[in-house]
Design an enzyme around this catalytic site. Structure first.
Site, PDB file in Angstrom:
ATOM      1  N   HIS A  80      -2.946   2.431  -9.977  1.00 18.98           N
ATOM      2  CA  HIS A  80      -1.871   2.194  -9.016  1.00 18.98           C
ATOM      3  C   HIS A  80      -1.437   0.732  -9.061  1.00 18.98           C
ATOM      4  O   HIS A  80      -0.240   0.424  -9.105  1.00 18.98           O
ATOM      5  CB  HIS A  80      -2.340   2.558  -7.604  1.00 18.98           C
ATOM      6  CG  HIS A  80      -2.658   4.003  -7.428  1.00 18.98           C
ATOM      7  ND1 HIS A  80      -1.908   4.846  -6.636  1.00 18.98           N
ATOM      8  CD2 HIS A  80      -3.645   4.777  -7.947  1.00 18.98           C
ATOM      9  CE1 HIS A  80      -2.423   6.060  -6.667  1.00 18.98           C
ATOM     10  NE2 HIS A  80      -3.485   6.040  -7.459  1.00 18.98           N
ATOM     11  N   ASP A 122       2.806   2.972  -1.578  1.00 17.04           N
ATOM     12  CA  ASP A 122       2.145   4.017  -2.355  1.00 17.04           C
ATOM     13  C   ASP A 122       1.998   5.285  -1.513  1.00 17.04           C
ATOM     14  O   ASP A 122       2.600   5.385  -0.442  1.00 17.04           O
ATOM     15  CB  ASP A 122       0.785   3.497  -2.837  1.00 17.04           C
ATOM     16  CG  ASP A 122       0.340   4.086  -4.159  1.00 17.04           C
ATOM     17  OD1 ASP A 122       0.685   5.238  -4.454  1.00 17.04           O
ATOM     18  OD2 ASP A 122      -0.375   3.386  -4.903  1.00 17.04           O
TER      19      ASP A 122
END
Length: 473
Positions: A43, A142
């Site tokens: 990520h 996210d």
């Protein structure tokens, strides 16, 4: 394991606030974006590559994460970005059992993962202070922090969800929520039987954790302002992007693959010895083996993979990782007796970490035995390396199936009990790296790489247009 956190650490120091506030004031008319990824390396890496692309379009980026993660990614940021990308530390609550150096998924023992999720959610108060101080024009967040878009909304800051996973797994997961009585419209994609059984028989605790994270994930999607950013590309997942857009009633904008482009001559700890070893091998003759930063194969799995590598008679580099704090495990203990001696110059085993992108980009690498984490899939496709998929958990089985569907790799089938089979691993390595039977896979991987490399910075045009429309700039 229950871990008790002190909330006092959430208070931001006056000096730190003052420094951040002064920087924010100096930005003037520049459009500022605060980016908040989840704490996993895949990520962080994707968010950082997106940050670089946005900064090239004259956006000023605040990149927010824990200190241990920021320290890990700083070396990947060239000095040319020092004025346009600023790191902002997010303070998670800590405890004697969960100190700051564990505030990352990288090498985190699986037993501590629930504690990391809990600590991350408890950082919402500190994150609100950061948003109030910086007052960015936009938040890009996210998919595991529903509190982030909630806080942004309360401060009238628009927020866009950036998803670092593939689109297929998202659309497949959302379909039964919207259409519980109909089949997923893309029936050509079928999970192998082992994975079907595993997902249907999870224990109660795992199911409850999965349900809560699924709800958080869903909220993050729906909270996004009219647009969802995806680390993928239309040539791979176009039909799934179109379907996800219908399910969410939002525009799905691909920005992938977001891959760190390494300099083969750059300095990376331990790479010189790896490069020297790779330089001695024939072109496309070596298989790279790695299962990511969050999965630690069992001793039985290690043995099956080792025997498969040995039987394949193909050159290999294998990255072996152990959880943080595990001082009892050594490579020799984890591998079959005599494996390293028998491999000799044909194999190299690296403990801990290796520069994956550099290894995949090297001309002697001809295959990738991978867990099929999304970041690894994107890197492999960018560098034209075919995948031998050995998925382990979460979205990886879906990604492995997608790799097969795209023709750029194959998945190693497990036995009826769901165990890795050494003969299957050996067979696929030989087929993909050496034999003519999988020449079509090698060719497709090269073609995919050529397509992706031809895109350049233009793949971000649609994203920039949507952000400009949203912010009226």
């Amino acid at each position: 394991m229950t871990i008790f956190f002190s909330v006092e650490i959430l208070v931001l120091g006056i000096a730190e606030f003052a420094a951040i506030a002064m920087d924010a004031a100096q930005q003037g008319d520049t459009t500022t974006i605060l980016m908040l990824p989840w704490l996993g390396y895949g990520h962080l890496s994707a968010f950082l590559e997106l940050a670089k692309s946005l900064s090239r379009r004259n956006f000023h980026i605040y990149f927010c994460s824990t200190s241990v993660n920021l320290d890990a990614i700083k070396p990947k940021l060239p000095s040319s970005f020092s004025d346009s990308i600023q790191f902002v530390e997010l303070h998670l609550p800590s405890s004697p059992e969960f100190p700051p150096h564990l505030h990352t998924t990288n090498g985190l023992p699986p037993t501590l993962m629930p504690a990391l999720h809990q600590a991350f959610s408890m950082a919402a108060q500190h994150f609100e202070s950061i948003l109030q101080t910086l007052a960015p024009h936009l938040l890009i967040y996210d998919s595991l922090q529903p509190w982030a878009p909630r806080v942004a909304s309360s401060l009238k800051i628009p927020a866009i969800n950036f998803n670092t996973t593939g689109v297929f797994v998202i659309s497949q997961g959302l379909h039964p929520i919207h259409y519980p009585h109909s089949k997923f419209p893309f029936s050509e994609f079928v999970l192998h039987n082992h994975w079907k059984a595993m997902y249907s028989t999870a224990d109660g605790a795992s199911t409850e954790r999965t349900r809560k994270r699924g709800e958080a994930f869903l909220y993050c999607l729906h909270a996004s302002c009219s647009v969802i950013l995806i680390n993928s590309f239309r040539e791979l997942e176009g039909k799934y992007m179109d379907y996800l857009s219908v399910l969410l009633n939002k525009k799905v904008v691909p920005v992938g693959p977001l891959v760190y482009e390494p300099n083969q001559d750059g300095e990376d700890e331990g790479y010189s010895s790896i490069k020297n070893w790779l330089d001695k091998k024939e072109p496309s003759s070596t298989v790279f083996v790695s299962f990511g930063s969050e999965y630690f194969p069992s001793k039985e799995e290690m043995e099956e993979i080792a025997h498969g590598l040995e039987a394949s008679e193909v050159n290999f580099i294998w990255v072996v990782r152990f959880p943080q704090g595990d001082n009892t495990s050594g490579i020799e203990d984890a591998l079959p007796k005599g494996f390293l001696e028998r491999a000799g110059e044909r194999g190299m085993v690296v403990k801990g970490w290796a520069p994956q992108a550099k290894i995949l980009k090297h001309w002697s690498t001809g295959g990738f035995v991978s867990h099929c984490g999304w970041n690894s899939v994107m890197e492999s496709m960018m560098f034209g390396v075919p995948i031998i998929g050995v998925p382990m958990h979460v979205d990886q089985p879906f990604n492995a199936g997608l790799v097969e569907e795209a023709g750029v790799g194959v998945e190693a089938k497990r036995d009826p009990d769901g165990k890795i089979q050494r003969d299957e691993v050996a067979k696929l390595i030989k087929e993909v790296v050496v034999e003519k039977t999988r020449e079509d896979v090698r060719k497709k991987a090269r073609e995919m790489s050529e397509i992706l490399r031809s895109k350049g910075e233009e793949k971000f045009d649609e994203m920039v247009a949507e952000i400009s429309l949203l912010l009226k700039i």
